[in-house]
Scaffold this motif. Structure first.
Motif, mmCIF file in Angstrom:
data_model
loop_
_atom_site.group_PDB
_atom_site.id
_atom_site.type_symbol
_atom_site.label_atom_id
_atom_site.label_comp_id
_atom_site.label_asym_id
_atom_site.label_seq_id
_atom_site.Cartn_x
_atom_site.Cartn_y
_atom_site.Cartn_z
ATOM 1 N N GLY A 170 0.823 -1.207 0.000
ATOM 2 C CA GLY A 170 0.000 0.000 0.000
ATOM 3 C C GLY A 170 0.851 1.248 0.000
ATOM 4 O O GLY A 170 2.023 1.225 0.370
ATOM 5 N N LYS A 171 0.237 2.343 -0.403
ATOM 6 C CA LYS A 171 0.948 3.622 -0.469
ATOM 7 C C LYS A 171 1.267 4.176 0.912
ATOM 8 O O LYS A 171 2.077 5.087 1.045
ATOM 9 C CB LYS A 171 0.116 4.642 -1.243
ATOM 10 N N ARG A 178 2.974 1.407 9.099
ATOM 11 C CA ARG A 178 1.718 1.858 8.509
ATOM 12 C C ARG A 178 1.218 2.913 9.487
ATOM 13 O O ARG A 178 1.830 3.967 9.620
ATOM 14 C CB ARG A 178 0.762 0.687 8.368
ATOM 15 N N LYS A 179 0.151 2.658 10.204
ATOM 16 C CA LYS A 179 -0.192 3.512 11.336
ATOM 17 C C LYS A 179 0.728 3.135 12.494
ATOM 18 O O LYS A 179 1.203 3.977 13.235
ATOM 19 C CB LYS A 179 -1.651 3.318 11.733
ATOM 20 N N TYR A 198 0.668 -6.356 7.949
ATOM 21 C CA TYR A 198 0.254 -5.052 7.430
ATOM 22 C C TYR A 198 -1.230 -4.821 7.704
ATOM 23 O O TYR A 198 -1.623 -3.772 8.217
ATOM 24 C CB TYR A 198 0.545 -5.004 5.925
ATOM 25 N N ALA A 199 -2.056 -5.807 7.406
ATOM 26 C CA ALA A 199 -3.503 -5.673 7.584
ATOM 27 C C ALA A 199 -3.884 -5.526 9.062
ATOM 28 O O ALA A 199 -4.799 -4.757 9.412
ATOM 29 C CB ALA A 199 -4.221 -6.877 6.988
ATOM 30 N N GLU A 200 -3.191 -6.235 9.927
ATOM 31 C CA GLU A 200 -3.538 -6.210 11.357
ATOM 32 C C GLU A 200 -3.050 -4.951 12.067
ATOM 33 O O GLU A 200 -3.446 -4.704 13.201
ATOM 34 C CB GLU A 200 -2.962 -7.444 12.070
ATOM 35 N N ASN A 201 -2.241 -4.168 11.425
ATOM 36 C CA ASN A 201 -1.669 -2.991 12.069
ATOM 37 C C ASN A 201 -2.055 -1.698 11.355
ATOM 38 O O ASN A 201 -1.250 -0.797 11.211
ATOM 39 C CB ASN A 201 -0.147 -3.139 12.159
#
Length: 190
Positions: A104-105, A120-121, A186-189
């Protein structure tokens, strides 16, 4: 509110004169003229003798060794990690980085002295050349049960958020399974 070490450093420097009566440059001159030359001793001296806070003293004393690691260029930090006997591991790092950027960007790559966090976040992964023959991909996966290449455990010297790792010895090891675990972290964070 500052979120990254770089933003924190900028805020400390920006507010130093207002909070202490001296600018960053003035404190650095005092330290170089009167203080200890060892960064740890210098930080302690600035705190005890001049009443500076831990962050303020740390930012100033770090200048004795060329500044904090995050103030150095990201490229130079990565180059140092994969220099000498670890040079052969650089293609593993590059392949992991390529896979991470495709997630992802919003993926941020923020190299530190000893490893490269992927954020990520929140930090969701780290890449570390742990030995001369192995790169560890650390993942923030909470209570996930280990399976396949995924092992429970920290990656030495990295964030407490990292709960699992995958050991990689070749760029070929960065396969579909590894990318699947990276995507999950990535998805979980988010």
């Amino acid at each position: 509110m500052p979120k990254t070490p770089r933003e924190m450093r900028e805020a400390i420097i920006r507010n130093l004169q207002k909070n202490t009566g001296k600018t960053f440059e003035e404190w650095l001159a005092v330290l170089k003229k009167h203080g200890p030359k060892d960064p740890k001793e210098a930080r302690k001296w600035l705190k005890e003798e001049h009443g500076l806070g831990h962050g303020q003293a740390g930012m100033i004393s770090a200048e004795l060794v060329g500044g904090p690691s995050f103030a150095k260029s990201p490229e130079s930090l990565v180059d140092a990690q994969y220099a000498g006997p670890k040079e052969e591991l650089r293609p593993i790092y590059e392949k992991l980085l390529e896979a991470a950027k495709k997630l992802g960007k919003d993926v941020r790559v923020e190299p530190c002295t000893g490893y490269v966090p992927l954020i990520r976040k929140n930090q969701f992964a780290v890449i570390r050349a742990s030995t001369k023959t192995r790169v560890d991909l650390g993942l923030a996966l909470g209570e996930t049960e280990p399976e396949g290449k995924l092992e429970a455990g920290k990656v030495q010297g990295t964030s407490e958020r990292i709960t699992h790792r995958i050991a990689l010895q070749s760029p070929k090891d960065v396969n579909a399974e590894v990318v699947r675990w990276l995507k999950r972290a990535y998805a979980e964070n988010a």
